[in-house]
Design an enzyme around this catalytic site. Structure first.
Site, short mmCIF file in Angstrom:
data_model
loop_
_atom_site.label_atom_id
_atom_site.label_comp_id
_atom_site.label_asym_id
_atom_site.label_seq_id
_atom_site.Cartn_x
_atom_site.Cartn_y
_atom_site.Cartn_z
N CYS A 327 0.25 -0.97 -0.38
CA CYS A 327 -0.23 0.11 -0.32
C CYS A 327 0.63 1.15 -0.10
CB CYS A 327 -1.23 0.60 1.18
SG CYS A 327 -1.23 -1.56 2.25
N ARG A 356 6.38 -11.83 4.30
CA ARG A 356 6.11 -11.33 6.32
C ARG A 356 6.51 -12.42 7.59
NH1 ARG A 356 -0.93 -9.87 5.25
NH2 ARG A 356 0.17 -8.73 3.63
N GLN A 374 0.69 -10.91 -3.81
CA GLN A 374 -0.71 -10.75 -3.36
C GLN A 374 -0.90 -9.61 -4.96
OE1 GLN A 374 -0.27 -7.46 -0.51
NE2 GLN A 374 -1.23 -9.07 1.10
N ASP A 376 -2.76 -7.83 -5.68
CA ASP A 376 -2.30 -6.41 -5.41
C ASP A 376 -2.98 -5.78 -5.98
OD1 ASP A 376 -3.68 -4.78 -2.59
OD2 ASP A 376 -1.41 -5.17 -2.33
N HIS A 378 -5.25 -1.19 -5.21
CA HIS A 378 -5.09 0.25 -4.47
C HIS A 378 -6.61 1.46 -4.85
CE1 HIS A 378 -2.22 -1.60 -2.09
NE2 HIS A 378 -3.02 -1.20 -0.97
N LYS A 458 -14.71 -3.70 6.20
CA LYS A 458 -14.51 -4.72 5.15
C LYS A 458 -14.73 -5.68 5.07
CE LYS A 458 -11.80 -8.11 8.58
NZ LYS A 458 -10.72 -8.66 8.50
N HIS A 504 -8.33 -1.03 -0.42
CA HIS A 504 -7.09 -1.85 -0.79
C HIS A 504 -8.53 -3.44 -1.07
CE1 HIS A 504 -4.26 -0.48 1.75
NE2 HIS A 504 -5.54 -0.07 2.79
#
Length: 623
Positions: A327, A356, A374, A376, A378, A458, A504
Site C-alpha cells: 500500500c 511477513r 498478492q 493487489d 488500491h 471490510k 485495498h
RNA sequence: GCCGGUGUAGCUCAGUGGCAGAGCAGGUGAUUUGUAAUCACCAGGUCAGGGGUUCAAAUCCCCUCACCGGCUCCA
C-alpha cells in the site's frame, strides 16, 4: 415431529404413551431450546421430537461422544488427567484434557477400547440440577480443578446442570443422548495441543479430536472423504507433479515455483491481468525493500511490527525494511502527480511480492507462507464512489473465481470496532455503501459487528471447493487511515483539496495460497487451459518418431503446451506415465496414423476418443 | 512461539545395539512395442545436524533444525 406433553410428564413418558419408540428419537426441542428426553414439562406443551436425520441430533450425539471419551480417559488415567471442556465441532468433537504425562496418538486405540466397553455397559445419561456452590464442592471433591475454575470464573447462574453416566460426572449444559449405548459409531482422530481457554499465555492442554455418527456407513464415508482429502493434499501433489517446492536450505515458508507450477501461475497472471486492464486498472511495479521511514509514516513499524522481518542497517546508517504490504508504494504512485476528481477512481494494481515473518509453527505448505505475491490493487476514490466501486468489484470477483469453478461463496461484512480512526460520519457512510453494494449485487452476507480493522470496514469472501471446504481468498478493505497519514489529496470541483478513500482489494488473495487451494480443488487435474502440459505425443514405437515430430511441431507452432515421449518404451508404459502426470490429452501415433496423416486421441480419465486429423484435433480442443 | 509426533537414496518405505537395504525414479545396454508398469546391469547414503553413553549407535540419552497434526494468528 411434534407431540403434546402433559404438565409434569417427561417427554420420554409421552413418547411411550403415544405409542412411539424411544429409540427413534435423540433429543427434543422445547420453546426453541434443545432438551433431553428426560425433560419434564413445566406445563402442558407441544414438543418437537428430534430424530437422527436432524443435524441438531448429530451435534448432540457428538457432544455425548465427547463425554464418553472423557469417561474412558478418566477410567484409564484416573486423576492424572483433568478434564476441561469438550464441545462438538463441525466434523466431530474434541475434549481438552490436562494430562500429568503427555499422551500420544498411540494411546488413542486404548481409549477407544475403553469407550467401546462403556458403550456396551449402556449407562444411562442423567441430568441433575444443583446449585453452583454444590457444584463447586462436587468438582473440588473430584479433584477437577478446571471445572471448579470455570464455575468460579465463567458461570454466573446460581443453578447449574451436571450429567452423570455411571461413575462419571461432568459439568454441562446438555442435552445428551439417553444412554452411552446410543453412541455406537465413533473414531478418535488425533491428539494435539490447545491452550486453556484458547489463550497462548495459559497452560497447554492436550486436545483429542474424534468424530461420531449415527450409522457405520456415515462413519466409513467420513473416513473415506478424509483419505480423499489427504490424497489431494497440495503439498503431496505439488511434489508429485513437480509444481513447487519448499526446501529447508532455502527456508520455511519460502516457495520455489518449479517450471510446471510457474507455467500455471503465468497462465493465471495473464488471464487476470487482461481482465483487470479491461476494467481500468493500471499496473505498476514497486521495490521489495524501502527506507524504514516509509514504514514509520505508514504506521506499520508501530502496528504491524511483529509480522515484519527485522530492520536492515547499512554502513551509511540508513535503515531498510522488506515490505510486508504494497500500500505505501501505491500511495506514492497516487502522489506522483496532482490528482483531480476527474482522475478518480484511480485503480492501481500490482502483483506485489511481500514478506511477513510468520511464527514457524503456523507455516503450512502454500497456504501459509512467509513470502507471497498478492494480486493487489488500491482504488483511490471519493466517498460517494465507494458503492459503485464495490458493486463492480463484487462482479469482477464473481467472474474471476467462477472461471476456476468456484461459485459458492460466503460473504462477511465487518463493521466499526471500538477503537477506530477517522470520522464517524465517514464510517457510517462507508458501511452503508458497502451494505448497499452487497444488496444491489444480490450477495447474501453475514455482518460481523465490530470486527472491522481500526482503519476501515471490510468485506471478506470465502469460497467453497470441490470437497465442500471453505477458504478465505478475496478481501476488500476500506482505509481511512493511510490517506490521512500520507496526507494525500485530490482537487475537487470546488477547487479545494479533499482526502480520497482508499480501497485495498485482492481477488485471489495471493498466488501462493490460491494455487494451493486450486491444486486441492482440482485434485491436481487441471483443466485444459491451466494444465502445464496440455498435450503429449506418444509414438507407438520409435519408428514413428519422425511423424510424431511433425505433429508435435504443428501444435508447438500454435502455442500449445505440448511434449513428446521419444523413449523406447511400450505404449502402455507411456500412457501410464502421462496419466500419472495428469496430462489432459494424449496423441497416439503409430502405423495407422502415419498412413492416414492423423492422430488417435486419448483423453485423460475418459480413454480413446478416436482417430482424427491434427487440424480437427486442434479445432476440437483449442479454438 | 507452544504441545505431541516424525526425520534412513530424488520419491515411498524396511531395518530397534553388531557389514546400510527394497520398490519406484535415474543412467547404460538389449527390446521397437497399439491404450495404466519389457528385461538385464549400473550408479545412488554426513541414516536431518551436533554432542554424549557403549568394545560397538541409523537404533539408547541430551541439544538444535526442519517437517507433520493441532492451538494461537493470517493472504
Amino acid at each position: 415431529m411434534k407431540i403434546k406433553v402433559q404438565k409434569d410428564k417427561t417427554i420420554r413418558e409421552s413418547i411411550e404413551e403415544n405409542g412411539l419408540k424411544i429409540e427413534d428419537f435423540v433429543v427434543a426441542c422445547f420453546n426453541g431450546k434443545l432438551v433431553d428426553l428426560s425433560f419434564r414439562a413445566p406445563n402442558e406443551s407441544e414438543i418437537e421430537l428430534i430424530s437422527e436425520d436432524d443435524h441438531r441430533a448429530l451435534e448432540v450425539l457428538r457432544h455425548s461422544a465427547a463425554h464418553l471419551m472423557a469417561q474412558a480417559v478418566k477410567r484409564i488415567y484416573k486423576n492424572r488427567a483433568k478434564i476441561t471442556i469438550g464441545p462438538p465441532v463441525d466434523f466431530g468433537f474434541y475434549y481438552d484434557i490436562d494430562f500429568e504425562n503427555p499422551i500420544s496418538e498411540e494411546d488413542l486405540s486404548k481409549i477407544e477400547e475403553e469407550m467401546k466397553k462403556i458403550v456396551h455397559e449402556d449407562l444411562s445419561i442423567i441430568r441433575e440440577e444443583i446449585t453452583k456452590d454444590q457444584a463447586i464442592a462436587l468438582f473440588k471433591d473430584l479433584d477437577e480443578n478446571y471445572k471448579v475454575l470455570m464455575l468460579q470464573e465463567d458461570i454466573n447462574e446460581d443453578v447449574v446442570s451436571i450429567y452423570r453416566q455411571g461413575e462419571f460426572v461432568d459439568l454441562c449444559r446438555g442435552p445428551h443422548v439417553v444412554s452411552t449405548g446410543r453412541i455406537k459409531h465413533f473414531k478418535l482422530l488425533s491428539v494435539s495441543g490447545a491452550y486453556w481457554k484458547g489463550n497462548e499465555r495459559n497452560k497447554m492442554l492436550q486436545r483429542i479430536y474424534g468424530t461420531a455418527f449415527f450409522s457405520d456407513e456415515e462413519l466409513k464415508n467420513f473416513i473415506q472423504r478424509r483419505e480423499e482429502a489427504k490424497k489431494r493434499d497440495h503439498r503431496i501433489l505439488g511434489s508429485q507433479l513437480g509444481l513447487f517446492e519448499i526446501e529447508p536450505t532455502v527456508g520455511g515458508g519460502l516457495v520455489i515455483w518449479l517450471p510446471k507450477g510457474e507455467r500455471i501461475r503465468y497462465t493465471i497472471e495473464e488471464f487476470l491481468r487482461k481482465k483487470l486492464e479491461e476494467k481500468g486498472y493500471l499496473f505498476v511495479r514497486t521495490p521489495h525493500i524501502a527506507n524504514a521511514d516509509l514504514w514509520r509514516i505508514s504506521g506499520h513499524l508501530a502496528v504491524y511490527n511483529k509480522y515484519m522481518f527485522p530492520i536492515m542497517e547499512t554502513d551509511e546508517e540508513q535503515e531498510f525494511v522488506v515490505k510486508p504490504m504494497n500500500c505505501p508504494f501505491h500511495i506514492k504512485v497516487f502522489q506522483n502527480a496532482i490528482r483531480s476528481y476527474k482522475d478518480l477512481p484511480l485503480r492501481i494494481a500490482e502483483y506485489g511480492t511481500v514478506y511477513r515473518y510468520e511464527k514457524s509453527g503456523v507455516l503450512h505448505g502454500l497456504l501459509r507462507v512467509r513470502g507471497f505475491t498478492q494480486d493487489d490493487a488500491h482504488i483511490f476514490c471519493t466517498p460517494e464512489q465507494v458503492e459503485n466501486e464495490i458493486i463492480e468489484l463484487i462482479d469482477l470477483t464473481r467472474y474471476i473465481l467462477g472461471k476456476f469453478g468456484f461459485d459458492k461463496y460466503r460473504v462477511y461484512l465487518s463493521t466499526r470496532p471500538d477503537e477506530f480512526v477517522g470520522d464517524i460520519e465517514l464510517w457510517n457512510l462507508a458501511e452503508k455503501s458497502l451494505k448497499n453494494a452487497l444488496d444491489k449485487a444480490g450477495m447474501e452476507y453475514t455482518i460481523n459487528e465490530g470486527e472491522g480493522a481500526f482503519y476501515g470496514p471490510k468485506i471478506d469472501v470465502e469460497i467453497t471447493d470441490a470437497l465442500s471446504r471453505t477458504w478465505q481468498c478475496s478481501t476488500i478493505q476500506l482505509d481511512f487511515n493511510l490517506p490521512q497519514r500520507f496526507g494525500i489529496y485530490y482537487i475537487g470541483p470546488d477547487n479545494s483539496k479533499h482526502v480520497p478513500v482508499m480501497i485495498h482489494r485482492a481477488i485471489l488473495g495471493s498466488f501462493e495460497r490460491f494455487f494451493g487451494i486450486l491444486i486441492e480443488h482440482y485434485g491436481g487435474e487441471f483443466p485444459l487451459w491451466l494444465a502445464p502440459i496440455q498435450v503429449i505425443v506418444l509414438p507407438v514405437s520409435q519408428k514413428f518418431n519422425d511423424y510424431s515430430e511433425e505433429v508435435f511441431n504443428f501444435l508447438k507452432n500454435r502455442q500449445i503446451r505440448v511434449e513428446i515421449n521419444r523413449d523406447a518404451e511400450k505404449l502402455g508404459y507411456k500412457i501410464r506415465q502421462a496419466e500419472i502426470q495428469k496430462i489432459p490429452l494424449m496423441l497416439i501415433i503409430g502405423q495407422k496414423e502415419k498412413e492416414t496423416n492423423s492422430v488417435t486421441v486419448r483423453q485423460k480419465g475418459i480413454g480413446d476418443i478416436g482417430k482424427m486429423s491434427i487440424e480437427e484435433f486442434f479445432n476440437k480442443f483449442f479454438s
